[in-house]
Every structure is written in C-alpha cells, then in structure tokens.
Design an enzyme around this catalytic site. Structure first.
Site, PDB file in Angstrom:
ATOM      1  N   LYS A  40      -8.562   3.493  -2.815  1.00 57.54           N
ATOM      2  CA  LYS A  40      -9.142   2.938  -1.593  1.00 57.54           C
ATOM      3  C   LYS A  40     -10.473   3.638  -1.313  1.00 57.54           C
ATOM      4  CE  LYS A  40      -7.604   1.734   3.117  1.00 57.54           C
ATOM      5  NZ  LYS A  40      -6.463   1.835   4.048  1.00 57.54           N
ATOM      6  N   GLU A  54       0.835  -1.207   0.000  1.00 56.10           N
ATOM      7  CA  GLU A  54       0.000   0.000   0.000  1.00 56.10           C
ATOM      8  C   GLU A  54       0.872   1.260   0.000  1.00 56.10           C
ATOM      9  OE1 GLU A  54      -3.987   1.292   2.364  1.00 56.10           O
ATOM     10  OE2 GLU A  54      -2.240   0.913   3.622  1.00 56.10           O
ATOM     11  N   CYS A  80      -5.260  -2.861   2.424  1.00 52.10           N
ATOM     12  CA  CYS A  80      -5.235  -2.851   3.882  1.00 52.10           C
ATOM     13  C   CYS A  80      -6.591  -3.205   4.492  1.00 52.10           C
ATOM     14  CB  CYS A  80      -4.734  -1.471   4.336  1.00 52.10           C
ATOM     15  SG  CYS A  80      -4.140  -1.373   6.035  1.00 52.10           S
TER      16      CYS A  80
END
Length: 350
Positions: free
Chosen positions: A130, A48, A164
């Site tokens: 995200k 990430e 994540c």
C-alpha cells in the site's frame, strides 16, 4: 482473426481470519482456496491484511494501549520466502487457481500492507505494498513506492490490485487505468467500525468507491471484504462497553462488479462467512471502453497528464564489489536479478 478474450469464474472471499494466528489463518485460507477451486473459480481474492487480520486495535484506543498487540502482530505477519509463504504457493498450485492474498508483510523490523499475486502454477506474479497507509495505520505500517502501481499480464488478463482507501486516490487510480487493467482486486478490511459516526469508514462510501473504480476504469473489480468475528471483538474489546460499540461483528460486503458497475452476484449478509462468485468475460470491457476510455480516446493529454515515477526507493544502495552480507534474500531475488547483494538489502519486494 478475431481476438480471443478469456472467460473464467472469479471468487471474492468474505471471511474472518484466525486473528493474530498466522499458521491457523493460512490453514483457513487454504481451505477457502480449495473451496473456491472446487466451485470452478480460477481466481480467488482475500481482503486487506487478511493475514493475520487487520489491526483494529489502532482504532480503539491510544497508541500506548495498542502496543500490547505489537509483538504478537509482528510475530504473526508473513515473511516472503518462509515455510508459511510456501504453503500458500503450494495451495495455489495444487488447486490450479490464481490467488491474490492480502497480508501484513514483515520485512526486517518493519511491516507493510501487502498484496501478493500467485498464479495457478504457484509462482509469484507480483508483490506490492500500500502506497500510503491510512491515518492511524501509519502507526503500524511503512509505505510502498512507485514500483507498486503495477498491472501484471497473466493468463487471466491484465490484473492489478489496490488496498482500501487507495481507491480514494485519484492519481493512483489513473495510473492503474492507464495500464489497460482488466481485472482489479480492491481489498477491504471490513466495514464494521464507528458505525453511525460522521466519517467515511462505512459501507456506503467504500462500496461507492469500489463501484466508481469499475466504471472509471472500465474493468472487472473483485472486492473481497473481511468479516470481524466474535473472537476478534473479544480479543480486542474484552468487556469494555465503549470498545464494543466501536468495533462490531460483521462488516463483510464482498462484491464482484462488471465494467459497467453492475453487481454480478447475489450478496452475502454482512455477518455471514462465505465466498461470492461471478463469471467474467473480458470481451465485455470493449463495450465500456467504446463509450469512455479515460486513458485513451476520452483523455485530454494536452490539458492534463500524470507523471508515474517507478523508481524503487531502496534504503541502502551498495556500489562496487562487496563482501557477502549475511541476511535474508527475497524469494527468487538472486536468480531473477542476478545480484545477490542487491537482493539482500532491497526494501521492496521483487
């Protein structure tokens, strides 16, 4: 005629970037891409916001203290269509390897936690953000939208990606499972902060989330997990003993898992940089799906169903004939969409 299932070697990077230095981090990424390809990998994935590094400063002190890193972080975040982005595309093409890069995407005055899929010809397969930055990440990054919950058809199978703690969002996960995802990229920053504290930031919980995804989705999972380097600790913590107890070196737990949750390789020590490899046979997915396909025969749509809204939430919508707008055109936007004006003002990457 029996179906032909792709078989290939996949690679998950466990390494630190050159923190807050986009050019040097891209140079290191290209070296890792070349290494993975030389070892027979056809797919390599990074953690990430690997470019230019995860912003650990937001976990170490007040927002006012962390602001000292803001301009540098913006200046070293990646802009699609830039010469820096072109270098990554050329590296994928040169080494004939698919690359999934985790990055801080800069778009105008905003940043997004991005994942960029580049195929073996150096072409963009997909770009996503995200959906919901986690906790203090919202002090730095904006959000994605429904266009980001996407699985792409490629020569290596149907590939998707999440970042994540998106792996702790049941509905987002189910949206991915329902698209017949075969290879999933689970990008993690590092499990090296707040060790020993009562929280879910450590390796135990997050590795469990990765394994759960592989079993629930009956797919292969590449889980690249970055490493916190000594240089990163020095930059962010200085000589402050409290901060040095909060952010530790290491935290790398990269993994490749099978559709039954098995680890497919020997792990690296958490403080060691390297690449983990696994040989993938997509035909094995049928064995797992035969037992429990959560979006197929093992579902109960008469009881529970998921609504996935793919609407692109543009900040500005221009209708009618407009004069040309000076600004940044997203890579391939005008050619792919046939609409220069829309491509200029869209907030979401094509």
């Amino acid at each position: 005629m029996a179906a032909v299932h792709p078989k290939f070697r996949a690679a998950a990077v466990q390494a630190a970037p050159v923190f807050l230095d986009l050019d040097a981090s891209i140079e290191k990424a290209i070296s890792l891409i070349a290494e993975a390809a030389s070892n027979g990998a056809q797919l390599v994935a990074f953690g990430e916001t690997w470019l230019p590094g995860y912003p650990w400063q937001i976990w170490l002190d007040s927002p006012a203290w962390a602001m000292q890193f803001t301009q540098r972080y913006h200046d070293n975040s990646l802009v699609y269509g830039s010469p820096e982005a072109e270098r990554l595309m050329q590296a994928a093409k040169k080494h004939s390897i698919m690359v999934v890069m985790g990055l801080s995407e800069k778009r105008g005055g905003s940043l997004y936690m991005g994942q960029w899929v580049i195929d073996q010809e150096g072409r963009t397969v997909g770009q996503r953000r995200k959906l919901k930055p986690t906790f203090v990440e919202r002090a730095v990054f904006g959000e994605g939208d429904g266009t980001d919950l996407m699985v792409w058809t490629t020569s290596l199978g149907r590939i998707g990606a999440l970042c994540c703690w998106e792996h702790l969002q049941p509905l987002s996960k189910y949206a991915m499972y329902a698209q017949d995802e075969q290879v999933h990229i689970a990008a993690w920053p590092s499990f090296s902060i707040y060790r020993g504290a009562a929280n879910a930031l450590g390796a135990e919980v997050n590795l469990a989330a990765t394994r759960t995804y592989s079993v629930e989705g009956q797919c292969f999972v590449l889980a690249p997990c970055s490493v916190v380097s000594k240089e990163m600790v020095d930059v962010l913590c200085g000589e402050d003993p409290v901060k040095r107890k909060l952010l530790l070196q290491g935290g790398g737990f990269s993994a490749v898992l099978g559709p039954d949750g098995r680890l497919l390789h020997d792990p690296l020590p958490e403080d060691e940089e390297g690449i983990v490899y696994a040989d993938i046979n997509l035909g094995e997915i049928s064995l797992a799906k035969a037992t429990a396909d959560p979006a197929g025969h093992y579902s109960r749509p008469d009881v529970t169903r998921l609504l996935l809204d793919r609407t692109a939430h543009d900040r500005v919508v221009i209708t009618g004939q407009q004069a040309p707008i000076c600004g940044e055109v997203e890579p391939g936007g005008a050619a792919q969409n046939g609409n220069l004006y829309e491509s200029v003002i869209r907030s979401n990457a094509t």
